[in-house]
Design a protein around this motif. Structure first.
Motif, PDB file in Angstrom:
ATOM      1  N   GLU A 196       9.815 -26.057  16.177  1.00  0.00           N
ATOM      2  CA  GLU A 196      11.169 -26.607  16.029  1.00  0.00           C
ATOM      3  C   GLU A 196      11.564 -26.717  14.552  1.00  0.00           C
ATOM      4  O   GLU A 196      12.721 -26.489  14.190  1.00  0.00           O
ATOM      5  N   GLY A 226       1.533 -26.622  19.273  1.00  0.00           N
ATOM      6  CA  GLY A 226       1.050 -26.122  20.568  1.00  0.00           C
ATOM      7  C   GLY A 226      -0.472 -26.112  20.583  1.00  0.00           C
ATOM      8  O   GLY A 226      -1.107 -27.081  20.174  1.00  0.00           O
ATOM      9  N   MET A 230      -3.606 -28.747  14.518  1.00  0.00           N
ATOM     10  CA  MET A 230      -2.591 -29.661  13.981  1.00  0.00           C
ATOM     11  C   MET A 230      -2.902 -29.904  12.509  1.00  0.00           C
ATOM     12  O   MET A 230      -4.065 -29.860  12.101  1.00  0.00           O
TER      13      MET A 230
HETATM   14  P1  ADP Z   1       6.103 -30.801  21.599  1.00  0.00           P
HETATM   15  O1  ADP Z   1       5.808 -30.919  23.063  1.00  0.00           O
HETATM   16  O2  ADP Z   1       6.364 -32.109  20.932  1.00  0.00           O
HETATM   17  O3  ADP Z   1       7.115 -29.758  21.270  1.00  0.00           O
HETATM   18  P2  ADP Z   1       3.772 -29.143  21.049  1.00  0.00           P
HETATM   19  O4  ADP Z   1       4.240 -28.071  21.960  1.00  0.00           O
HETATM   20  O5  ADP Z   1       3.343 -28.699  19.702  1.00  0.00           O
HETATM   21  O6  ADP Z   1       4.780 -30.338  20.854  1.00  0.00           O
HETATM   22  O7  ADP Z   1       2.569 -29.875  21.797  1.00  0.00           O
HETATM   23  C1  ADP Z   1       2.186 -31.202  21.521  1.00  0.00           C
HETATM   24  C2  ADP Z   1       0.699 -31.302  21.653  1.00  0.00           C
HETATM   25  O8  ADP Z   1       0.325 -30.933  22.987  1.00  0.00           O
HETATM   26  C3  ADP Z   1      -0.073 -30.352  20.755  1.00  0.00           C
HETATM   27  O9  ADP Z   1      -0.312 -30.904  19.490  1.00  0.00           O
HETATM   28  C4  ADP Z   1      -1.365 -30.203  21.516  1.00  0.00           C
HETATM   29  O10 ADP Z   1      -2.180 -31.330  21.281  1.00  0.00           O
HETATM   30  C5  ADP Z   1      -0.908 -30.255  22.959  1.00  0.00           C
HETATM   31  N1  ADP Z   1      -0.707 -28.889  23.474  1.00  0.00           N
HETATM   32  C6  ADP Z   1       0.440 -28.194  23.591  1.00  0.00           C
HETATM   33  N2  ADP Z   1       0.211 -26.954  24.119  1.00  0.00           N
HETATM   34  C7  ADP Z   1      -1.112 -26.875  24.325  1.00  0.00           C
HETATM   35  C8  ADP Z   1      -1.991 -25.886  24.891  1.00  0.00           C
HETATM   36  N3  ADP Z   1      -1.549 -24.693  25.334  1.00  0.00           N
HETATM   37  N4  ADP Z   1      -3.319 -26.178  24.964  1.00  0.00           N
HETATM   38  C9  ADP Z   1      -3.801 -27.380  24.550  1.00  0.00           C
HETATM   39  N5  ADP Z   1      -3.022 -28.342  24.034  1.00  0.00           N
HETATM   40  C10 ADP Z   1      -1.710 -28.115  23.920  1.00  0.00           C
END
Ligand code: ADP
Length: 296
Positions: A196, A226, A230
């Motif tokens: 984002e 994701g 991090m």
């Molecule tokens: P948001 O949902 O706030 O947009 P992200 O997509 O970066 O943020 O995901 C938030 C957190 O969820 C990530 O930091 C990670 O810990 C976990 N996460 C997201 N996607 C995955 C995945 N495919 N596998 C494992 N953990 C995930």
């Protein structure tokens, strides 16, 4: 007793369970974060949800639900003539699509009563807000809200901000950027997602996102990405923490919200930055492996 208050909009959720049949639930990003924080915090922490609702039956049902989850509803303000927002999750060949009715929701007025808002902030040790909390406010109300947060923070309130960029809720990209930057300026903790931030600000990498929010005034920044590692920073060298990829992603709803709730709970009870990031990622990984926003 210490108090964490999450501020924003909780909505009625109608999720299709079969052709023309819907199950009713309640969810919303900052409410979901409150729910996950409540589960992770010890009993000497009270968790409250602050928002505006209506005086009607569905607003009362939402209040009862929130209270039943162990989250205080003392800070819900009832606005005559308004009601809560609604979204529907429809299923078409296994794919989910969302429709929202929130344009006139009571929560849009949560910065309209300055005395109430000041009262909420004065009862908290820490407040958590998001980009959606800001997006639903009219521009002048948004400015008042950020001013109130800044003033309370100068009195010692802790503030966290999950950027949760939702372009459809904002009047313009320029307004979104300005609000994100202003919010970081009144926050101790900023929790952005790299995709984002890249889209909105053109950040080259997570380190650039940290540098930008640190420059705006944040003290702690955790850039989620994701399943990629991090990157976190709280004044010293940046900390990179790996994420255990979830192979069978079922529903990514509330990944970031659960991350925020678990991260806050860990930090508020003394975990160091890396520990808090790792604990939050474990919770988020479990949440995306199961359906729904609130995974018990
Ligand atoms: P948001 O949902 O706030 O947009 P992200 O997509 O970066 O943020 O995901 C938030 C957190 O969820 C990530 O930091 C990670 O810990 C976990 N996460 C997201 N996607 C995955 C995945 N495919 N596998 C494992 N953990 C995930």
């Amino acid at each position: 007793m210490k108090t964490l208050i999450c501020i924003g909009e909780c909505m009625v959720e109608l999720a299709e369970t079969g052709p023309g049949r819907y199950a009713r639930g309640f969810a919303g990003d900052t409410f979901n974060a409150a729910w996950y924080a409540r589960r992770a915090l010890p009993d000497d922490w009270q968790v409250g949800y602050a928002s505006c609702i209506g005086e009607d039956a569905i607003s009362e049902e939402m209040t009862a639900f929130i209270e039943g989850e162990g989250i205080s509803t003392r800070m819900l303000r009832r606005v005559p003539g308004r009601t809560v927002g609604l979204y529907m999750i429809s299923l078409a060949e296994g794919e989910r699509s969302f429709a929202y009715w929130r344009g006139q929701s009571a929560a849009r007025l949560l910065a309209d009563d300055a005395d109430w808002l000041e009262g909420v902030l004065s009862q908290a040790d820490h407040v958590h807000v998001s980009g959606i909390t800001l997006a639903i406010l009219a521009p002048d109300a948004r400015a008042r809200f950020l001013d109130a947060l800044g003033a309370a923070r100068r009195q010692g309130l802790g503030v966290s901000f999950d950027t949760n960029v939702r372009p459809r809720l904002w009047e313009s990209e320029a307004a979104t950027r300005a609000a994100m930057t202003a919010a970081a300026g009144v926050s101790d903790i900023v929790l952005p997602s790299f995709d984002e931030e890249e889209a909105l600000f053109g950040d080259a990498d997570p380190a650039a996102t940290i540098a930008r929010y640190a420059g705006a005034g944040a003290r702690t920044v955790v850039v989620k990405n994701g399943p990629s590692p991090m990157l976190g920073w709280d004044g010293g060298d940046p900390v990179e923490i790996p994420v255990a990829p979830v192979e069978a992603v079922v529903d990514t709803t509330a990944a970031g919200d659960s991350f925020a709730g678990a991260f806050l709970a860990a930090r508020l009870t003394g975990a160091d930055l890396g520990q808090a990031m790792a604990q939050a990622a474990t919770v988020a990984g479990r949440v995306i492996g199961a359906p729904g926003a609130l995974v018990r």
